[in-house]
Write a protein that holds these residues in place. Structure first.
Motif, PDB file in Angstrom:
ATOM      1  N   GLY A 190    -117.864 -41.632  14.321  1.00 20.62           N
ATOM      2  CA  GLY A 190    -116.745 -42.233  13.618  1.00 20.62           C
ATOM      3  C   GLY A 190    -116.126 -41.403  12.525  1.00 20.62           C
ATOM      4  N   ASN A 191    -116.566 -40.143  12.359  1.00 22.42           N
ATOM      5  CA  ASN A 191    -115.941 -39.279  11.360  1.00 22.42           C
ATOM      6  C   ASN A 191    -114.552 -38.877  11.839  1.00 22.42           C
ATOM      7  OD1 ASN A 191    -118.363 -38.895   9.602  1.00 22.42           O
ATOM      8  ND2 ASN A 191    -119.186 -37.930  11.440  1.00 22.42           N
ATOM      9  N   PRO A 192    -113.513 -39.140  11.055  1.00 18.82           N
ATOM     10  CA  PRO A 192    -112.165 -38.813  11.513  1.00 18.82           C
ATOM     11  C   PRO A 192    -111.892 -37.315  11.475  1.00 18.82           C
ATOM     12  CG  PRO A 192    -112.075 -39.696   9.296  1.00 18.82           C
ATOM     13  CD  PRO A 192    -113.500 -39.825   9.744  1.00 18.82           C
ATOM     14  N   CYS A 193    -111.038 -36.883  12.381  1.00 20.59           N
ATOM     15  CA  CYS A 193    -110.531 -35.517  12.387  1.00 20.59           C
ATOM     16  C   CYS A 193    -109.136 -35.571  12.976  1.00 20.59           C
ATOM     17  CB  CYS A 193    -111.433 -34.570  13.188  1.00 20.59           C
ATOM     18  SG  CYS A 193    -111.667 -35.041  14.921  1.00 20.59           S
ATOM     19  N   CYS A 194    -108.355 -34.541  12.767  1.00 20.05           N
ATOM     20  CA  CYS A 194    -106.981 -34.522  13.249  1.00 20.05           C
ATOM     21  C   CYS A 194    -106.762 -33.311  14.137  1.00 20.05           C
ATOM     22  CB  CYS A 194    -106.005 -34.488  12.080  1.00 20.05           C
ATOM     23  SG  CYS A 194    -106.107 -35.914  10.977  1.00 20.05           S
ATOM     24  N   MET A 195    -106.027 -33.512  15.216  1.00 19.91           N
ATOM     25  CA  MET A 195    -105.632 -32.415  16.088  1.00 19.91           C
ATOM     26  C   MET A 195    -104.190 -32.050  15.756  1.00 19.91           C
ATOM     27  SD  MET A 195    -106.594 -30.255  18.364  1.00 19.91           S
ATOM     28  CE  MET A 195    -108.100 -30.991  19.051  1.00 19.91           C
ATOM     29  N   MET A 196    -104.007 -30.849  15.240  1.00 25.17           N
ATOM     30  CA  MET A 196    -102.710 -30.427  14.739  1.00 25.17           C
ATOM     31  C   MET A 196    -101.930 -29.663  15.802  1.00 25.17           C
ATOM     32  SD  MET A 196    -103.424 -31.714  11.825  1.00 25.17           S
ATOM     33  CE  MET A 196    -102.014 -31.271  10.810  1.00 25.17           C
ATOM     34  N   GLY A 197    -100.611 -29.746  15.689  1.00 26.14           N
ATOM     35  CA  GLY A 197     -99.742 -28.961  16.547  1.00 26.14           C
ATOM     36  C   GLY A 197     -99.392 -27.634  15.890  1.00 26.14           C
ATOM     37  N   GLU A 198     -98.276 -27.052  16.317  1.00 20.96           N
ATOM     38  CA  GLU A 198     -97.842 -25.775  15.758  1.00 20.96           C
ATOM     39  C   GLU A 198     -97.445 -25.941  14.292  1.00 20.96           C
ATOM     40  OE1 GLU A 198     -97.766 -22.780  16.849  1.00 20.96           O
ATOM     41  OE2 GLU A 198     -98.198 -23.000  18.983  1.00 20.96           O
ATOM     42  N   ARG A 199     -97.871 -25.006  13.472  1.00 20.92           N
ATOM     43  CA  ARG A 199     -97.497 -24.994  12.060  1.00 20.92           C
ATOM     44  C   ARG A 199     -97.754 -23.591  11.534  1.00 20.92           C
ATOM     45  NH1 ARG A 199     -99.760 -29.568   8.008  1.00 20.92           N
ATOM     46  NH2 ARG A 199     -98.814 -30.872   9.633  1.00 20.92           N
ATOM     47  N   ALA A 200     -96.777 -23.043  10.799  1.00 24.36           N
ATOM     48  CA  ALA A 200     -96.892 -21.662  10.317  1.00 24.36           C
ATOM     49  C   ALA A 200     -98.112 -21.469   9.438  1.00 24.36           C
ATOM     50  CB  ALA A 200     -95.625 -21.274   9.561  1.00 24.36           C
ATOM     51  N   ALA A 201     -98.479 -22.499   8.674  1.00 19.54           N
ATOM     52  CA  ALA A 201     -99.617 -22.389   7.760  1.00 19.54           C
ATOM     53  C   ALA A 201    -100.933 -22.193   8.490  1.00 19.54           C
ATOM     54  CB  ALA A 201     -99.694 -23.623   6.874  1.00 19.54           C
ATOM     55  N   TYR A 202    -100.974 -22.499   9.801  1.00 20.06           N
ATOM     56  CA  TYR A 202    -102.218 -22.414  10.554  1.00 20.06           C
ATOM     57  C   TYR A 202    -102.324 -21.146  11.392  1.00 20.06           C
ATOM     58  CZ  TYR A 202    -102.594 -27.345   9.292  1.00 20.06           C
ATOM     59  OH  TYR A 202    -102.665 -28.530   8.597  1.00 20.06           O
ATOM     60  N   GLU A 203    -101.495 -20.170  11.114  1.00 18.52           N
ATOM     61  CA  GLU A 203    -101.577 -18.905  11.837  1.00 18.52           C
ATOM     62  C   GLU A 203    -102.922 -18.233  11.568  1.00 18.52           C
ATOM     63  OE1 GLU A 203     -99.148 -14.653  12.215  1.00 18.52           O
ATOM     64  OE2 GLU A 203     -98.470 -16.204  10.826  1.00 18.52           O
ATOM     65  N   ARG A 217    -101.089 -26.502  22.852  1.00 18.05           N
ATOM     66  CA  ARG A 217    -102.010 -27.205  23.745  1.00 18.05           C
ATOM     67  C   ARG A 217    -102.599 -28.448  23.063  1.00 18.05           C
ATOM     68  NH1 ARG A 217    -104.199 -25.408  28.066  1.00 18.05           N
ATOM     69  NH2 ARG A 217    -106.243 -26.252  27.500  1.00 18.05           N
ATOM     70  N   GLN A 218    -101.872 -28.996  22.123  1.00 18.62           N
ATOM     71  CA  GLN A 218    -102.375 -30.111  21.329  1.00 18.62           C
ATOM     72  C   GLN A 218    -102.902 -31.249  22.193  1.00 18.62           C
ATOM     73  OE1 GLN A 218     -99.416 -32.417  19.203  1.00 18.62           O
ATOM     74  NE2 GLN A 218    -100.784 -32.632  17.432  1.00 18.62           N
ATOM     75  N   GLU A 219    -102.107 -31.734  23.129  1.00 13.35           N
ATOM     76  CA  GLU A 219    -102.537 -32.882  23.930  1.00 13.35           C
ATOM     77  C   GLU A 219    -103.696 -32.518  24.848  1.00 13.35           C
ATOM     78  OE1 GLU A 219    -102.924 -36.699  24.551  1.00 13.35           O
ATOM     79  OE2 GLU A 219    -101.454 -35.846  23.160  1.00 13.35           O
ATOM     80  N   ASN A 220    -103.696 -31.298  25.381  1.00  7.04           N
ATOM     81  CA  ASN A 220    -104.827 -30.860  26.200  1.00  7.04           C
ATOM     82  C   ASN A 220    -106.119 -30.827  25.384  1.00  7.04           C
ATOM     83  OD1 ASN A 220    -102.230 -29.316  27.211  1.00  7.04           O
ATOM     84  ND2 ASN A 220    -103.576 -29.480  28.983  1.00  7.04           N
ATOM     85  N   GLU A 221    -106.002 -30.372  24.135  1.00 10.10           N
ATOM     86  CA  GLU A 221    -107.177 -30.327  23.271  1.00 10.10           C
ATOM     87  C   GLU A 221    -107.647 -31.726  22.901  1.00 10.10           C
ATOM     88  OE1 GLU A 221    -109.136 -27.456  21.860  1.00 10.10           O
ATOM     89  OE2 GLU A 221    -108.359 -27.138  23.876  1.00 10.10           O
ATOM     90  N   VAL A 222    -106.707 -32.641  22.715  1.00 10.31           N
ATOM     91  CA  VAL A 222    -107.083 -34.034  22.463  1.00 10.31           C
ATOM     92  C   VAL A 222    -107.918 -34.569  23.620  1.00 10.31           C
ATOM     93  CG1 VAL A 222    -106.190 -36.401  22.306  1.00 10.31           C
ATOM     94  CG2 VAL A 222    -105.180 -34.588  20.902  1.00 10.31           C
ATOM     95  N   GLU A 223    -107.449 -34.347  24.829  1.00 12.70           N
ATOM     96  CA  GLU A 223    -108.174 -34.849  25.998  1.00 12.70           C
ATOM     97  C   GLU A 223    -109.519 -34.161  26.158  1.00 12.70           C
ATOM     98  OE1 GLU A 223    -107.347 -37.496  27.719  1.00 12.70           O
ATOM     99  OE2 GLU A 223    -105.637 -37.684  26.364  1.00 12.70           O
ATOM    100  N   ARG A 224    -109.584 -32.879  25.804  1.00 12.89           N
ATOM    101  CA  ARG A 224    -110.867 -32.165  25.877  1.00 12.89           C
ATOM    102  C   ARG A 224    -111.880 -32.786  24.930  1.00 12.89           C
ATOM    103  NH1 ARG A 224    -113.696 -27.819  23.491  1.00 12.89           N
ATOM    104  NH2 ARG A 224    -112.095 -27.542  21.877  1.00 12.89           N
ATOM    105  N   LEU A 225    -111.464 -33.077  23.702  1.00 16.99           N
ATOM    106  CA  LEU A 225    -112.383 -33.670  22.742  1.00 16.99           C
ATOM    107  C   LEU A 225    -112.783 -35.092  23.136  1.00 16.99           C
ATOM    108  CD1 LEU A 225    -111.788 -31.163  21.064  1.00 16.99           C
ATOM    109  CD2 LEU A 225    -111.724 -32.626  19.032  1.00 16.99           C
TER     110      LEU A 225
END
Length: 238
Positions: free
Chosen positions: A107-120, A74-82
């Motif tokens: 202005g504090n940067p953050c990143c919206m990540m997609g699927e990645r095994a390390a983030y389980e 839901r990466q893009e949906n979460e981007v739009e939510r934020l």
């Protein structure tokens, strides 16, 4: 010791705090003029408080620490939510990457990540990337400081013993830490029976240094890790 707080400096703690509370689904702790706090409790994992303290200075340096949020499928949906909460897309020269860079209301940067095994099983905060002059050395330092242990899915990264909650990632710095304080820092809290002076000696032996002892009469002490990143050591809870 254990990791307790993610602390943000903010011109408007309420504005930034409410954004992040909504972003991660936090539980309100305090809402005062001087600061705002919200709690992120990971089921069967760590509890982390996001604290926003009022400062008069706007951001003036490239951040050495930021938050990666988990979007997954839901990466893009979460981007739009934020964005609906007050974030904006942010170009820091990242080019073509599989994550989306955003900036919070100050202005504090953050990143919206997609699927990645390390983030389980991380929950809403996937990672806490921290710049380091020597990631292998600093991973050892932060593992001792927090009690978090190396991740089996990402190099030079640490996780809570439950293997839940965010990944603390030690990343190669682009330039050495300057004299400007990091806009965000981490707090660890002592366990009952741990002596603050003994901990200060142990931090120094591992390459850290004390910045200020009990600033303005407050009970915590401020340190820098071997790469110069600030953190605070809080007294044991009663």
């Amino acid at each position: 010791m254990y990791l307790e707080n993610l602390v943000f400096d903010a011109l408007d703690p309420q504005r930034v705090g409410r954004f992040w509370e909504a972003a991660v689904g936090g539980e309100r702790l305090t809402d005062e003029h001087a600061g705002f706090e919200t709690r992120l409790a990971i089921p069967d994992g760590p509890t982390l408080d996001l604290c926003f303290q009022r400062v008069p200075e706007p951001p003036s340096a490239e951040p050495r620490i930021h938050l990666d949020l988990y979007g997954g499928q839901r990466q893009e949906n979460e981007v739009e939510r934020l964005i609906g909460l007050g974030a904006r897309r942010f170009d820091i020269g990242q080019g073509e990457v599989p994550w989306v860079v955003l900036a919070d209301p100050e202005g504090n940067p953050c990143c919206m990540m997609g699927e990645r095994a390390a983030y389980e099983d991380t929950g809403p905060i996937a990672g806490i990337p921290l710049d380091s002059a020597d990631p292998d050395r600093d991973a050892t330092f932060w593992s001792w400081l927090t009690g978090w242990t190396p991740s089996t899915q990402a190099p030079r990264s640490l996780r809570h013993s439950s293997r839940r909650g965010p990944v603390l990632e030690l990343c190669d710095e682009l330039s050495p830490k300057g004299s400007v304080k990091n806009r965000m820092h981490l707090d660890v809290r002592l366990d009952p029976g741990e002596d603050p002076d003994d901990i200060a000696v142990a931090i120094a032996k591992r390459g850290g240094r004390e910045v200020t002892a009990q600033p303005n009469g407050l009970p915590w002490r401020t340190y820098a890790d071997p790469s110069g990143n600030e953190f605070c050591v809080l007294p044991a809870s009663p």
